[in-house]
Structures are given as structure tokens and as C-alpha cells.
Design a protein around this motif. Structure first.
Motif, PDB file in Angstrom:
ATOM      1  N   MET A   1      -8.466 -31.223  99.322  1.00 56.09           N
ATOM      2  CA  MET A   1      -9.875 -30.823  99.257  1.00 56.09           C
ATOM      3  C   MET A   1     -10.421 -30.454 100.621  1.00 56.09           C
ATOM      4  SD  MET A   1     -12.038 -33.372  96.848  1.00 56.09           S
ATOM      5  CE  MET A   1     -11.526 -33.808  95.214  1.00 56.09           C
ATOM      6  N   THR A   2     -11.297 -29.474 100.619  1.00 53.91           N
ATOM      7  CA  THR A   2     -12.090 -29.190 101.802  1.00 53.91           C
ATOM      8  C   THR A   2     -13.335 -30.079 101.742  1.00 53.91           C
ATOM      9  OG1 THR A   2     -13.427 -27.487 100.717  1.00 53.91           O
ATOM     10  CG2 THR A   2     -11.347 -26.773 101.763  1.00 53.91           C
ATOM     11  N   ALA A   3     -14.088 -30.108 102.823  1.00 54.68           N
ATOM     12  CA  ALA A   3     -15.325 -30.898 102.846  1.00 54.68           C
ATOM     13  C   ALA A   3     -16.285 -30.420 101.753  1.00 54.68           C
ATOM     14  CB  ALA A   3     -15.978 -30.807 104.219  1.00 54.68           C
ATOM     15  N   ASN A   4     -16.434 -29.105 101.600  1.00 54.14           N
ATOM     16  CA  ASN A   4     -17.334 -28.570 100.572  1.00 54.14           C
ATOM     17  C   ASN A   4     -16.857 -28.937  99.171  1.00 54.14           C
ATOM     18  OD1 ASN A   4     -18.595 -27.434 102.776  1.00 54.14           O
ATOM     19  ND2 ASN A   4     -18.698 -25.384 101.924  1.00 54.14           N
ATOM     20  N   GLN A   5     -15.554 -28.848  98.931  1.00 52.84           N
ATOM     21  CA  GLN A   5     -15.016 -29.210  97.615  1.00 52.84           C
ATOM     22  C   GLN A   5     -15.253 -30.686  97.317  1.00 52.84           C
ATOM     23  OE1 GLN A   5     -10.975 -27.902  98.185  1.00 52.84           O
ATOM     24  NE2 GLN A   5     -11.325 -25.991  97.056  1.00 52.84           N
ATOM     25  N   MET A   6     -15.091 -31.539  98.318  1.00 56.39           N
ATOM     26  CA  MET A   6     -15.327 -32.965  98.123  1.00 56.39           C
ATOM     27  C   MET A   6     -16.780 -33.218  97.723  1.00 56.39           C
ATOM     28  SD  MET A   6     -16.743 -35.869  99.851  1.00 56.39           S
ATOM     29  CE  MET A   6     -16.665 -35.580 101.600  1.00 56.39           C
ATOM     30  N   LEU A   7     -17.709 -32.529  98.366  1.00 58.53           N
ATOM     31  CA  LEU A   7     -19.124 -32.707  98.022  1.00 58.53           C
ATOM     32  C   LEU A   7     -19.392 -32.257  96.587  1.00 58.53           C
ATOM     33  CD1 LEU A   7     -20.707 -31.511 101.384  1.00 58.53           C
ATOM     34  CD2 LEU A   7     -20.656 -33.865 100.507  1.00 58.53           C
TER      35      LEU A   7
ATOM     36  N   LEU B   1     -20.345 -35.396 108.432  1.00 59.84           N
ATOM     37  CA  LEU B   1     -19.453 -34.447 107.767  1.00 59.84           C
ATOM     38  C   LEU B   1     -19.798 -33.021 108.186  1.00 59.84           C
ATOM     39  CD1 LEU B   1     -17.171 -34.118 105.621  1.00 59.84           C
ATOM     40  CD2 LEU B   1     -19.005 -33.799 103.932  1.00 59.84           C
ATOM     41  N   LYS B   2     -18.784 -32.315 108.622  1.00 59.72           N
ATOM     42  CA  LYS B   2     -18.945 -30.917 109.026  1.00 59.72           C
ATOM     43  C   LYS B   2     -18.100 -30.043 108.111  1.00 59.72           C
ATOM     44  CE  LYS B   2     -21.191 -32.436 112.609  1.00 59.72           C
ATOM     45  NZ  LYS B   2     -22.406 -33.057 112.169  1.00 59.72           N
ATOM     46  N   GLU B   3     -18.437 -28.768 108.033  1.00 62.28           N
ATOM     47  CA  GLU B   3     -17.712 -27.855 107.160  1.00 62.28           C
ATOM     48  C   GLU B   3     -16.223 -27.782 107.506  1.00 62.28           C
ATOM     49  OE1 GLU B   3     -18.417 -23.516 105.111  1.00 62.28           O
ATOM     50  OE2 GLU B   3     -20.018 -24.506 106.217  1.00 62.28           O
ATOM     51  N   ASN B   4     -15.913 -27.978 108.769  1.00 62.83           N
ATOM     52  CA  ASN B   4     -14.511 -27.915 109.189  1.00 62.83           C
ATOM     53  C   ASN B   4     -13.851 -29.295 109.277  1.00 62.83           C
ATOM     54  OD1 ASN B   4     -15.858 -28.825 111.445  1.00 62.83           O
ATOM     55  ND2 ASN B   4     -14.910 -27.404 112.869  1.00 62.83           N
ATOM     56  N   SER B   5     -14.525 -30.343 108.779  1.00 58.55           N
ATOM     57  CA  SER B   5     -13.910 -31.681 108.757  1.00 58.55           C
ATOM     58  C   SER B   5     -12.650 -31.626 107.924  1.00 58.55           C
ATOM     59  CB  SER B   5     -14.885 -32.710 108.172  1.00 58.55           C
ATOM     60  OG  SER B   5     -16.021 -32.867 108.991  1.00 58.55           O
ATOM     61  N   LYS B   6     -11.605 -32.274 108.413  1.00 59.18           N
ATOM     62  CA  LYS B   6     -10.307 -32.264 107.735  1.00 59.18           C
ATOM     63  C   LYS B   6     -10.083 -33.582 107.006  1.00 59.18           C
ATOM     64  CE  LYS B   6      -8.967 -28.291 109.455  1.00 59.18           C
ATOM     65  NZ  LYS B   6      -9.386 -27.151 108.718  1.00 59.18           N
ATOM     66  N   ALA B   7      -9.466 -33.475 105.834  1.00 52.39           N
ATOM     67  CA  ALA B   7      -9.114 -34.654 105.049  1.00 52.39           C
ATOM     68  C   ALA B   7      -7.871 -35.318 105.627  1.00 52.39           C
ATOM     69  CB  ALA B   7      -8.867 -34.255 103.598  1.00 52.39           C
ATOM     70  N   LYS B   8      -7.829 -36.657 105.587  1.00 48.56           N
ATOM     71  CA  LYS B   8      -6.646 -37.395 106.025  1.00 48.56           C
ATOM     72  C   LYS B   8      -5.528 -37.283 104.997  1.00 48.56           C
ATOM     73  CE  LYS B   8      -8.749 -41.376 106.666  1.00 48.56           C
ATOM     74  NZ  LYS B   8      -9.059 -42.763 107.024  1.00 48.56           N
ATOM     75  N   TRP B   9      -5.879 -37.022 103.739  1.00 48.09           N
ATOM     76  CA  TRP B   9      -4.900 -36.829 102.675  1.00 48.09           C
ATOM     77  C   TRP B   9      -5.505 -35.890 101.642  1.00 48.09           C
ATOM     78  CZ3 TRP B   9      -7.810 -41.364 102.833  1.00 48.09           C
ATOM     79  CH2 TRP B   9      -8.605 -41.611 101.706  1.00 48.09           C
ATOM     80  N   GLY B  10      -4.664 -35.347 100.794  1.00 53.10           N
ATOM     81  CA  GLY B  10      -5.132 -34.460  99.734  1.00 53.10           C
ATOM     82  C   GLY B  10      -5.407 -33.053 100.250  1.00 53.10           C
TER      83      GLY B  10
ATOM     84  N   PHE C   1     -12.250 -38.360 104.436  1.00 56.04           N
ATOM     85  CA  PHE C   1     -12.707 -37.510 105.532  1.00 56.04           C
ATOM     86  C   PHE C   1     -13.125 -38.328 106.763  1.00 56.04           C
ATOM     87  CE2 PHE C   1     -12.606 -34.536 102.112  1.00 56.04           C
ATOM     88  CZ  PHE C   1     -12.339 -33.335 102.724  1.00 56.04           C
ATOM     89  N   SER C   2     -12.614 -39.562 106.842  1.00 55.28           N
ATOM     90  CA  SER C   2     -12.842 -40.448 108.002  1.00 55.28           C
ATOM     91  C   SER C   2     -14.319 -40.691 108.276  1.00 55.28           C
ATOM     92  CB  SER C   2     -12.176 -39.865 109.268  1.00 55.28           C
ATOM     93  OG  SER C   2     -10.803 -39.661 109.043  1.00 55.28           O
TER      94      SER C   2
ATOM     95  N   GLU D   1     -22.598 -22.287  98.514  1.00 52.88           N
ATOM     96  CA  GLU D   1     -23.537 -23.111  99.273  1.00 52.88           C
ATOM     97  C   GLU D   1     -22.920 -23.527 100.599  1.00 52.88           C
ATOM     98  OE1 GLU D   1     -24.019 -24.327  94.866  1.00 52.88           O
ATOM     99  OE2 GLU D   1     -22.358 -24.001  96.212  1.00 52.88           O
ATOM    100  N   ASP D   2     -23.775 -23.659 101.608  1.00 48.56           N
ATOM    101  CA  ASP D   2     -23.264 -24.182 102.874  1.00 48.56           C
ATOM    102  C   ASP D   2     -23.248 -25.710 102.799  1.00 48.56           C
ATOM    103  OD1 ASP D   2     -25.774 -25.256 103.567  1.00 48.56           O
ATOM    104  OD2 ASP D   2     -26.211 -23.717 105.041  1.00 48.56           O
ATOM    105  N   ILE D   3     -22.617 -26.313 103.767  1.00 48.98           N
ATOM    106  CA  ILE D   3     -22.382 -27.748 103.705  1.00 48.98           C
ATOM    107  C   ILE D   3     -23.682 -28.560 103.717  1.00 48.98           C
ATOM    108  CG2 ILE D   3     -22.054 -28.147 106.181  1.00 48.98           C
ATOM    109  CD1 ILE D   3     -19.520 -29.902 104.947  1.00 48.98           C
ATOM    110  N   GLU D   4     -24.680 -28.116 104.451  1.00 48.56           N
ATOM    111  CA  GLU D   4     -25.946 -28.858 104.503  1.00 48.56           C
ATOM    112  C   GLU D   4     -26.639 -28.834 103.140  1.00 48.56           C
ATOM    113  OE1 GLU D   4     -26.693 -30.895 106.947  1.00 48.56           O
ATOM    114  OE2 GLU D   4     -24.904 -30.185 107.999  1.00 48.56           O
TER     115      GLU D   4
END
Length: 153
Positions: free
Chosen positions: A31-37, A20-29, A150-151, A94-97
């Protein structure tokens, strides 16, 4: 507690999050990657929120709990009401890591609590009262839903 129940959190979660990267894109919805976390971190703690609100009719609880024992996925695009959902209007600092580490830590705490408190029960708004095994089944299904979003699985 059966090792099979916790295996997902011990292996699949860590492997998926590595991709998972900060710029990973959702297939639906939306949310950003950070929001999902953040959503999953909050979800890992929800059994302690003291919820008493059931958002489904009582007559559907048995069927909802039975769903947890299946291989069926949570529907894509399910909308959760704001009063029980999570609000992402605040800035995420917070950053993604850092968020990945917090999710692993929060998930470990959740599992430790459930393994050590086998008589614990709490109400989930869409499933009714869940025991410790059912909470783990729900969280595994919920985490899988968002990792698939997020695949990552």
C-alpha cells in the motif's frame, strides 16, 4: 461507552496522521500512504455494508473475538480476498491532506454511530458478529496495524 475505548481515535490517530506524508513508505506490504488512508476510510464504514459472509470457521469465532481484547497486533502481510477487500486499481484523485481529513471525519462518524447505537451488531468476515465495543476494539487494532505499517505509532 468507556472513554478509554475512544481515546485512540481522539488523540493518537490525529497525532500519527500529522506525520504521514504522501511519499511515506510502508515497512511491509504494497500500500501507498494514500491507499492506506482510503482503506481505513472504507474500513470505518464496513459495519454498514450488510456483510453476512464469515471467512473463518464458526468454531474459531470465540477465539477471534477474544483476540480483540488483547494487546496482540494483527499479523503483518495478512491477505484479504478481493471480494471483501478494497480495490486500488482506480486512480486516487484526492491529495493526502484531503484524505487525512476524510479519515478523521469518517472515524468521528463511526464513533458517534457506535456510541449512540449501543445495541448495534454486525458481522465482520474474520471475527463474526461484533457488538459496538468489539467494533471499536477491532477498528483501533486495525488502524494501529496500518499506522505501524507506516512507522507512525
Amino acid at each position: 461507552m468507556e472513554k478509554e475505548l475512544t481515546h485512540f481515535f481522539d488523540t493518537s490517530l490525529t497525532t500519527a496522521l500529522a506525520n504521514l506524508k504522501e511519499n511515506s513508505k510502508a515497512k511491509w506490504g504494497t500500500m501507498t500512504a494514500n491507499q492506506m488512508l482510503i482503506h481505513l476510510i472504507q474500513s470505518s464504514k464496513m459495519m454498514h455494508f450488510g456483510n453476512n459472509t464469515l471467512l473463518i470457521k464458526e468454531k474459531y469465532v470465540e477465539k477471534a473475538i477474544a483476540f480483540l481484547y488483547t494487546d496482540k497486533a494483527i499479523k503483518k502481510g495478512l491477505v484479504v480476498p478481493n471480494d471483501i477487500g478494497f480495490n486500488f486499481t482506480d486512480n486516487i484523485n484526492e491529495d493526502i491532506e484531503e484524505l487525512k481529513g476524510k479519515l478523521i471525519h469518517s472515524s468521528d462518524n463511526m464513533l458517534t454511530f457506535l456510541i449512540e447505537n449501543t445495541d448495534f451488531k454486525a458481522i465482520h468476515p474474520y471475527f463474526g458478529e461484533l457488538n459496538t465495543k468489539q467494533w471499536i476494539l477491532f477498528q483501533r487494532k486495525h488502524y494501529s496495524h496500518h499506522l505501524n505499517q507506516f512507522s507512525l505509532l
